[in-house]
Write a protein that holds these residues in place. Sequence first.
Motif, PDB file in Angstrom:
ATOM      1  N   UNK A 188       0.843  -1.201   0.000  1.00  0.00           N
ATOM      2  CA  UNK A 188       0.000   0.000   0.000  1.00  0.00           C
ATOM      3  C   UNK A 188       0.883   1.257   0.000  1.00  0.00           C
ATOM      4  N   UNK A 189       1.890   1.271   0.889  1.00  0.00           N
ATOM      5  CA  UNK A 189       2.756   2.457   0.985  1.00  0.00           C
ATOM      6  C   UNK A 189       3.521   2.680  -0.324  1.00  0.00           C
ATOM      7  N   UNK A 190       3.948   1.559  -0.961  1.00  0.00           N
ATOM      8  CA  UNK A 190       4.701   1.693  -2.203  1.00  0.00           C
ATOM      9  C   UNK A 190       3.849   2.304  -3.307  1.00  0.00           C
ATOM     10  N   UNK A 191       2.571   1.909  -3.371  1.00  0.00           N
ATOM     11  CA  UNK A 191       1.735   2.477  -4.435  1.00  0.00           C
ATOM     12  C   UNK A 191       1.474   3.965  -4.149  1.00  0.00           C
ATOM     13  N   UNK A 192       1.344   4.324  -2.863  1.00  0.00           N
ATOM     14  CA  UNK A 192       1.181   5.749  -2.510  1.00  0.00           C
ATOM     15  C   UNK A 192       2.419   6.550  -2.911  1.00  0.00           C
ATOM     16  N   UNK A 193       3.616   5.973  -2.645  1.00  0.00           N
ATOM     17  CA  UNK A 193       4.863   6.663  -2.990  1.00  0.00           C
ATOM     18  C   UNK A 193       4.993   6.857  -4.508  1.00  0.00           C
TER      19      UNK A 193
END
Length: 461
Positions: free
Chosen positions: A346-351
């Motif tokens: 999830x965090x990677x797609x936000x980044x």
Amino acid sequence: MSSEQKVDIKVMVTSDRLKASVVLVQNQNGVDLTFENVMNKLRENKIAFGIDEEAIKKLIENPIFGTPVVVAQGKPPGRPVDGKLIYHFDIKREIRPKELPDGRVDYKDLGIVQNVRKDDVLVTMIDPVDGEDGRDVFGGVIRGQKGRKLNLPRGKNTYVDTDGHTLKAACDGQVCIIEGKVTVLNTLEIDSDVDNSTGNINFVGNVHIKGSVLSGFKVVAEGNVEVDGIVEAAEIEAKGNVVLHKGITGMGKGKVVAGKSVFAKFIENATVVAGEDVQAEAIVHSDVKCGNKLILVGRKASIVGGSCKVGKEVEAKVIGSYLSTTTEIEVGVDPLMVERYREIKKEMSELRENIKKCDQGIEVLRKIEAAGLLTDEKREMLQKFTRSKIMASERLKALQSEFEEIEKRLEERNEGIVKVQDTVYPGVKITIGNVCKLIKEPVKYCRIYREDADIKIAPYA
């Protein structure tokens, strides 16, 4: 004043030797009253310090008879300054509820524990200053009094630094004064229940609660937590192990999180998360996750209802019940690792989204710059986008390697196993890796494992 005045000159010295006086007595057979004669008389009497020549001159001009006149004063010794101790923590800590920013009062946050970290300065010692030496009227030295030295109040788990003047904490823990000595306790003992009288507990060491933890309260420890009584709908978080001698009746809200393992008599209507193992006598309608093994012991050794997600192995006498209570067992994948995997994803797609936005912004501003129309404000925006992109890219890179590491570990997952010494009842759903099996008939004394894309049931041995 006529110099024919004849006098006897007597010299008197106070018992502390700090004052010398002259007494003049009229006597026709005496000496002339002159400065020289008074000085000689003082010399004869060994008066050598603090002589007040002005006072002598005055006395010669206006003689006073029969009354002592002070003509020399010594220097009294200076007053010493005693050493002192400066405490770097609250030694008169009052337990009082914390006021929240909106004016409400939080009776659960009483600030009962003063946490310190290893090597924190607890007490500083200030050296005494000795009083300056004085001089008596004979010129003798009067020694100044020595200031009183205070020693550092060194108790358990503290040490004196090499400078000899600071007392420091030898471990993380609670600082307190026991019998006058500063002590750091690495185990916080609470003799009562955790309730309104104690408030929530947050401690950097181990916590041992002799009573129960009542609903709505929270215990957080960086070491282990041990509770002798019952845990109600409360929260317990420990970086080490959690030991619940009586267990938890969570009423759907209770939660126990341990970095290592959880040992509980029973777990009922609660959530339990452990990095390593969970061991209990009975688990009822609870949500349990652990990275290694879930072991049920004792006479009941049963799991009824709820869901248990376990990294490697589940061992119990009974799973489910004759009422076909829905009970889910997942084994063979570390649930905490799966959770972390999802978080990272999830965090990677936000980044990536963030980097895309930065790139768009940078592109627009570069065009404006090429046209020579970049204002200071826009230049600042360009720098901000660039900084933001660099930070996001670095974070993404770090997460990428953690993501790949977890992915690898999840793919080579340990084949999970469920061992049942008595009965698995219908209503139990068993998932090993990504293969499911719903139990439709009671099965006794068995081992449940995965072979290729199938779940097999074999005799226990």
